[in-house]
Design an enzyme around this catalytic site. Structure first.
Site, PDB file in Angstrom:
ATOM      1  N   CYS A  44       0.831  -1.221   0.000  1.00 37.99           N
ATOM      2  CA  CYS A  44       0.000   0.000   0.000  1.00 37.99           C
ATOM      3  C   CYS A  44       0.855   1.256   0.000  1.00 37.99           C
ATOM      4  O   CYS A  44       0.641   2.172  -0.791  1.00 37.99           O
ATOM      5  CB  CYS A  44      -0.937  -0.011   1.202  1.00 37.99           C
ATOM      6  N   CYS A  49      -1.611   1.730  -3.020  1.00 35.95           N
ATOM      7  CA  CYS A  49      -2.576   2.823  -2.760  1.00 35.95           C
ATOM      8  C   CYS A  49      -1.962   4.222  -2.730  1.00 35.95           C
ATOM      9  O   CYS A  49      -2.480   5.135  -3.371  1.00 35.95           O
ATOM     10  CB  CYS A  49      -3.274   2.632  -1.413  1.00 35.95           C
ATOM     11  N   LYS A  52      -0.128   5.406  -5.980  1.00 34.46           N
ATOM     12  CA  LYS A  52      -1.190   5.431  -7.007  1.00 34.46           C
ATOM     13  C   LYS A  52      -2.072   6.671  -6.844  1.00 34.46           C
ATOM     14  O   LYS A  52      -2.350   7.382  -7.795  1.00 34.46           O
ATOM     15  CB  LYS A  52      -2.003   4.139  -6.915  1.00 34.46           C
ATOM     16  N   TYR A 179      -9.617  -3.178 -10.550  1.00 30.63           N
ATOM     17  CA  TYR A 179      -9.195  -1.938  -9.899  1.00 30.63           C
ATOM     18  C   TYR A 179      -7.999  -1.297 -10.622  1.00 30.63           C
ATOM     19  O   TYR A 179      -8.053  -0.151 -11.037  1.00 30.63           O
ATOM     20  CB  TYR A 179      -8.730  -2.232  -8.464  1.00 30.63           C
ATOM     21  N   GLU A 183      -7.874   2.144 -12.834  1.00 29.87           N
ATOM     22  CA  GLU A 183      -7.184   3.285 -12.239  1.00 29.87           C
ATOM     23  C   GLU A 183      -6.044   3.749 -13.150  1.00 29.87           C
ATOM     24  O   GLU A 183      -5.899   4.945 -13.430  1.00 29.87           O
ATOM     25  CB  GLU A 183      -6.671   2.921 -10.846  1.00 29.87           C
ATOM     26  N   HIS A 438     -26.427  22.629   0.724  1.00 26.08           N
ATOM     27  CA  HIS A 438     -26.476  23.124  -0.635  1.00 26.08           C
ATOM     28  C   HIS A 438     -25.440  24.215  -0.856  1.00 26.08           C
ATOM     29  O   HIS A 438     -25.225  25.025   0.039  1.00 26.08           O
ATOM     30  CB  HIS A 438     -27.888  23.677  -0.888  1.00 26.08           C
ATOM     31  N   GLU A 443     -25.392  16.301  -1.531  1.00 27.63           N
ATOM     32  CA  GLU A 443     -26.782  16.529  -1.112  1.00 27.63           C
ATOM     33  C   GLU A 443     -27.738  15.599  -1.860  1.00 27.63           C
ATOM     34  O   GLU A 443     -28.831  15.308  -1.383  1.00 27.63           O
ATOM     35  CB  GLU A 443     -27.189  17.992  -1.297  1.00 27.63           C
TER      36      GLU A 443
HETATM   37  P1  NDP Z   1      -8.954  -7.285  -9.714  1.00 26.29           P
HETATM   38  O1  NDP Z   1      -9.292  -8.497  -8.979  1.00 26.29           O
HETATM   39  O2  NDP Z   1      -9.584  -5.994  -9.366  1.00 26.29           O
HETATM   40  O3  NDP Z   1      -9.281  -7.519 -11.255  1.00 26.29           O
HETATM   41  C1  NDP Z   1      -8.667  -8.540 -11.979  1.00 26.29           C
HETATM   42  C2  NDP Z   1      -9.078  -8.413 -13.429  1.00 26.29           C
HETATM   43  O4  NDP Z   1      -8.279  -9.278 -14.201  1.00 26.29           O
HETATM   44  C3  NDP Z   1     -10.520  -8.798 -13.682  1.00 26.29           C
HETATM   45  O5  NDP Z   1     -11.005  -7.989 -14.709  1.00 26.29           O
HETATM   46  C4  NDP Z   1     -10.399 -10.255 -14.124  1.00 26.29           C
HETATM   47  O6  NDP Z   1     -11.400 -10.635 -15.015  1.00 26.29           O
HETATM   48  C5  NDP Z   1      -9.092 -10.233 -14.876  1.00 26.29           C
HETATM   49  N1  NDP Z   1      -8.363 -11.507 -14.844  1.00 26.29           N
HETATM   50  C6  NDP Z   1      -8.200 -12.324 -13.803  1.00 26.29           C
HETATM   51  N2  NDP Z   1      -7.417 -13.369 -14.141  1.00 26.29           N
HETATM   52  C7  NDP Z   1      -7.088 -13.191 -15.430  1.00 26.29           C
HETATM   53  C8  NDP Z   1      -6.305 -13.919 -16.350  1.00 26.29           C
HETATM   54  N3  NDP Z   1      -5.710 -15.037 -16.001  1.00 26.29           N
HETATM   55  N4  NDP Z   1      -6.183 -13.445 -17.596  1.00 26.29           N
HETATM   56  C9  NDP Z   1      -6.788 -12.279 -17.971  1.00 26.29           C
HETATM   57  N5  NDP Z   1      -7.550 -11.550 -17.131  1.00 26.29           N
HETATM   58  C10 NDP Z   1      -7.690 -12.000 -15.882  1.00 26.29           C
HETATM   59  O7  NDP Z   1      -7.351  -7.203  -9.681  1.00 26.29           O
HETATM   60  P2  NDP Z   1      -6.294  -6.022  -9.793  1.00 26.29           P
HETATM   61  O8  NDP Z   1      -5.050  -6.655 -10.269  1.00 26.29           O
HETATM   62  O9  NDP Z   1      -6.848  -4.865 -10.524  1.00 26.29           O
HETATM   63  O10 NDP Z   1      -6.103  -5.594  -8.277  1.00 26.29           O
HETATM   64  C11 NDP Z   1      -5.718  -6.566  -7.324  1.00 26.29           C
HETATM   65  C12 NDP Z   1      -6.371  -6.328  -5.993  1.00 26.29           C
HETATM   66  O11 NDP Z   1      -5.766  -5.224  -5.376  1.00 26.29           O
HETATM   67  C13 NDP Z   1      -7.847  -5.960  -6.105  1.00 26.29           C
HETATM   68  O12 NDP Z   1      -8.656  -7.088  -6.064  1.00 26.29           O
HETATM   69  C14 NDP Z   1      -8.058  -5.073  -4.917  1.00 26.29           C
HETATM   70  O13 NDP Z   1      -8.464  -5.854  -3.860  1.00 26.29           O
HETATM   71  C15 NDP Z   1      -6.698  -4.474  -4.663  1.00 26.29           C
HETATM   72  N6  NDP Z   1      -6.683  -3.074  -5.137  1.00 26.29           N
HETATM   73  C16 NDP Z   1      -7.516  -2.180  -4.541  1.00 26.29           C
HETATM   74  C17 NDP Z   1      -7.551  -0.876  -4.958  1.00 26.29           C
HETATM   75  C18 NDP Z   1      -8.478   0.080  -4.305  1.00 26.29           C
HETATM   76  O14 NDP Z   1      -8.977  -0.214  -3.225  1.00 26.29           O
HETATM   77  N7  NDP Z   1      -8.779   1.219  -4.928  1.00 26.29           N
HETATM   78  C19 NDP Z   1      -6.685  -0.395  -6.026  1.00 26.29           C
HETATM   79  C20 NDP Z   1      -5.870  -1.431  -6.610  1.00 26.29           C
HETATM   80  C21 NDP Z   1      -5.885  -2.719  -6.159  1.00 26.29           C
HETATM   81  P3  NDP Z   1     -12.762 -11.322 -14.527  1.00 26.29           P
HETATM   82  O15 NDP Z   1     -13.668 -10.200 -14.148  1.00 26.29           O
HETATM   83  O16 NDP Z   1     -13.189 -12.068 -15.737  1.00 26.29           O
HETATM   84  O17 NDP Z   1     -12.401 -12.215 -13.383  1.00 26.29           O
END
Ligand code: NDP
Length: 449
Positions: A44, A49, A52, A179, A183, A438, A443
Site C-alpha cells: 500500500c 494505494c 497510485k 481496480y 485506475e 447546498h 446533497e
Molecule cells: P482485480 O481483482 O480488481 O481484477 C482482476 C481483473 O483481471 C478482472 O477484470 C479479471 O477478469 C481479470 N483476470 C483475472 N485473471 C485473469 C487472467 N488469467 N487473464 C486475464 N484476465 C484476468 O485485480 P487487480 O489486479 O486490478 O487488483 C488486485 C487487488 O488489489 C484488487 O482485487 C483489490 O483488492 C486491490 N486493489 C484495490 C484498490 C483500491 O482499493 N482502490 C486499487 C488497486 C488494487 P474477470 O472479471 O473475468 O475475473
C-alpha cells in the site's frame, strides 16, 4: 517449566497489517520482532494505494488545467514532466517508509530487514541463516501481482514496476478490467497516452453495481480510452523497435509500447516454509484461517492479503488490530466484514458500500432503488459533459438502505461518510429527514425520492 522463546511474537511482513499487529502487540506488552524482505510499509505504502493516489492527483491536473480556462484563468502552454511527478512521489514514499520504521522502533519492535521463512511451528529462519524462536508467528506477507502464463509474459510489467517508468510511453495496453486496470487507464489517459484496456471477459469491475460501472465505461469511451472485451491473450512478441505485438484469441494483433498486467494478486506464500508447520493452504495458495486469524497450526496466524479474504489495506489493518487485541491484549475481537466500503480511483472515481442492486434482488427479493443522474455544477460551467450517478438500494420490507453506489468527482470522499449510515442500518426515511447541504454533490444522497 514453560518453554521460553526468543520472542512472544514474530511477524513476517512489515506491510500495513503486519506493522499494526506488531506495534499493538508490543503495546500490550509482548516481545515482538518483525522481518521484511523488501521495504517497510508494504504494498500500500510502497507500490500501491499511496503512490497510485498521488499519480491520480497528478494526472487529474490535465482536466483541471483545461477546465480552469472556463473559470476565467488564462492558462499558458502547459507541459507535463513525468520525471518530476515520479521523483516527488517516490520521495514521499521514502518519507512514509521512514515513518513506518520509526513506529516500529518507538514501540520496541525489533526489525530485521531480510526475508524470514518458517522452519517449524515456533521457529523462523532469517536469510542470513539466523534461527529465532517465537511463541506465536504471524504471517502478513501480503500478495503479489499475477502474471498470466503466456508466451512472452516477461515483456509485460506489473504495478510493482509502473511507478518507476523511465518515460511515459505513447501507447499503453493494460490486461485486466479490475481496480488497477481502470485506475491506471485513467492515469495514463490523462498523461495523453493512447490507452487500451484488454479484458478476458465482457465486464469491467465485476463486483461493482452494474449501472455505476456502465457509467465508467461510457465516460472512459467518450474520453478516448479503448476497450477490447472477450480477448484472452495468446502471446506477446517484442519487435525490433522495442514495441510489443499483443496476440489475442480471434483478434488482430495490437501494437503497443507497454503492457501492464493487472489481472489480480495472489497470496505471497511460495517458499515460506509453511509446510514445515503443516499450515493448510487454500485456493491460490492462500493461508486458511479461522475467524480469529489462526491457521491449522495453532501457533501460526495470518492476516491481510496472504489469506485472500478481502484484499484491501484497511481490512488488513483491522485484522492486525483484532489479532493483537485477541492474542496479546486479553480482548477477544473479530473483524466484522459486513458493509466494507471500497473505491476505484478512476477518472472519475467510483465508490460503493453494501449490496449492489443485483445482490440485493437476489438476497432480499423486493428492493427499491433511487437514482440521481446529474451533471455536477462544476462540470456544467467547465463544459465537461460528464454525468455523475448516485444510487441507493433499499430493502422494501424494512426501508433499510442496504447499499450506496456512486460515480462522480470525490465519490470516495463522500461515500466514506455515507458508509456510516449503511453500517448503522439507517432507513431511507432517515436519509429523507436530513436537510440538504447546498450546493454540494453529496446533497443528492438526501434528495432522492
Ligand atoms: P482485480 O481483482 O480488481 O481484477 C482482476 C481483473 O483481471 C478482472 O477484470 C479479471 O477478469 C481479470 N483476470 C483475472 N485473471 C485473469 C487472467 N488469467 N487473464 C486475464 N484476465 C484476468 O485485480 P487487480 O489486479 O486490478 O487488483 C488486485 C487487488 O488489489 C484488487 O482485487 C483489490 O483488492 C486491490 N486493489 C484495490 C484498490 C483500491 O482499493 N482502490 C486499487 C488497486 C488494487 P474477470 O472479471 O473475468 O475475473
Amino acid at each position: 517449566m514453560a518453554k521460553t522463546y526468543d520472542y512472544d511474537l514474530f511477524v513476517i511482513g512489515a506491510g500495513s497489517g503486519g506493522v499494526r499487529a506488531a506495534r499493538v502487540s508490543a503495546g500490550h506488552g509482548a516481545r515482538v520482532a518483525i522481518a521484511e524482505e523488501y521495504r517497510v510499509g508494504g504494498t500500500c505504502v510502497i507500490r500501491g494505494c499511496v503512490p497510485k493516489k498521488l499519480l491520480v492527483y497528478g494526472a487529474h491536473f490535465a482536466e483541471d488545467l483545461q477546465d480552469a480556462r472556463r473559470f476565467g484563468w488564462e492558462v499558458g502552454e502547459t507541459k507535463f514532466d513525468w520525471s518530476v511527478l515520479r521523483d516527488n512521489v517516490l520521495s514521499e514514499v521514502d518519507r512514509l517508509e521512514g515513518i513506518y520504521g520509526e513506529i516500529l522502533e518507538r514501540n520496541n519492535v525489533e526489525a530485521f530487514d531480510q526475508r524470514a521463512t518458517i522452519t517449524g511451528p515456533n521457529e523462523v529462519q532469517l536469510a542470513d541463516g539466523t534461527r529465532l524462536t517465537a511463541a506465536t508467528i504471524l504471517v502478513a506477507t501480503g500478495s503479489t501481482p499475477i502474471v498470466p502464463e503466456i508466451d512472452g509474459k516477461e515483456h509485460g510489467i506489473t504495478s510493482n514496476e509502473v511507478f518507476h517508468l523511465e518515460a511515459i510511453p505513447k501507447r499503453v495496453a493494460i490486461a485486466g478490467g479490475g481496480y488497477i486496470a481502470n485506475e491506471f487507464a485513467g492515469i495514463f489517459h490523462e498523461f495523453s497516452c493512447d490507452v487500451t484496456l484488454i479484458n478476458r471477459g465482457d465486464q469491467i469491475l465485476r463486483h461493482y453495481d452494474e449501472q455505476v460501472r456502465d457509467r465508467l465505461l461510457q465516460i472512459s469511451l467518450v474520453k478516448g480510452i479503448n476497450f477490447i472485451f472477450n480477448a484472452p491473450f495468446e502471446k506477446i512478441e517484442k519487435q525490433e523497435d522495442g514495441s510489443l505485438l499483443l496476440h489475442m484469441k480471434d483478434r488482430d494483433p495490437l501494437e503497443t509500447d507497454m503492457l501492464l498486467f493487472a489481472v489480480g494478486r495472489a497470496p505471497n506464500t511460495a517458499g515460506l516454509g509453511l509446510e514445515s508447520a503443516s499450515v493448510e493452504l487454500g485456493k491460490n495458495g492462500a493461508i486458511l484461517v479461522d475467524e480469529d486469524n489462526q491457521s491449522s497450526c495453532p501457533t501460526i496466524y495470518a492476516i491481510g492479503d496472504v489469506t485472500d479474504r478481502v484484499q484491501l489495506t484497511p481490512v488488513a489493518i483491522r485484522e492486525g488490530q483484532a489479532f493483537a487485541d485477541t492474542v496479546f491484549g486479553n480482548k477477544p475481537t473479530r473483524v466484522d466484514y459486513e458493509s466494507i466500503p471500497s473505491a476505484v480511483f478512476s477518472h472519475p472515481p467510483i465508490a460503493g458500500v453494501g449490496m449492489t442492486e443485483s445482490e440485493a434482488r437476489t438476497k432480499l427479493g423486493s428492493v427499491k432503488t433511487y437514482v440521481s443522474d446529474f451533471r455536477p455544477m462544476k462540470n456544467v460551467l467547465a463544459g465537461r459533459n460528464e454525468r455523475s450517478l448516485y444510487k441507493l438500494v433499499v430493502d422494501d420490507a424494512t426501508d433499510e438502505v442496504v447499499g450506496i453506489h456512486m460515480i462522480g468527482p470525490d465519490a470516495p470522499e463522500i461515500l466514506q461518510a455515507a458508509a456510516i449510515a449503511v453500517k448503522a442500518k439507517l432507513k431511507k426515511s432517515q436519509f429523507d429527514e436530513v436537510i440538504a447541504l447546498h450546493p454540494t454533490m453529496a446533497e443528492e444522497l438526501v434528495l432522492m425520492r
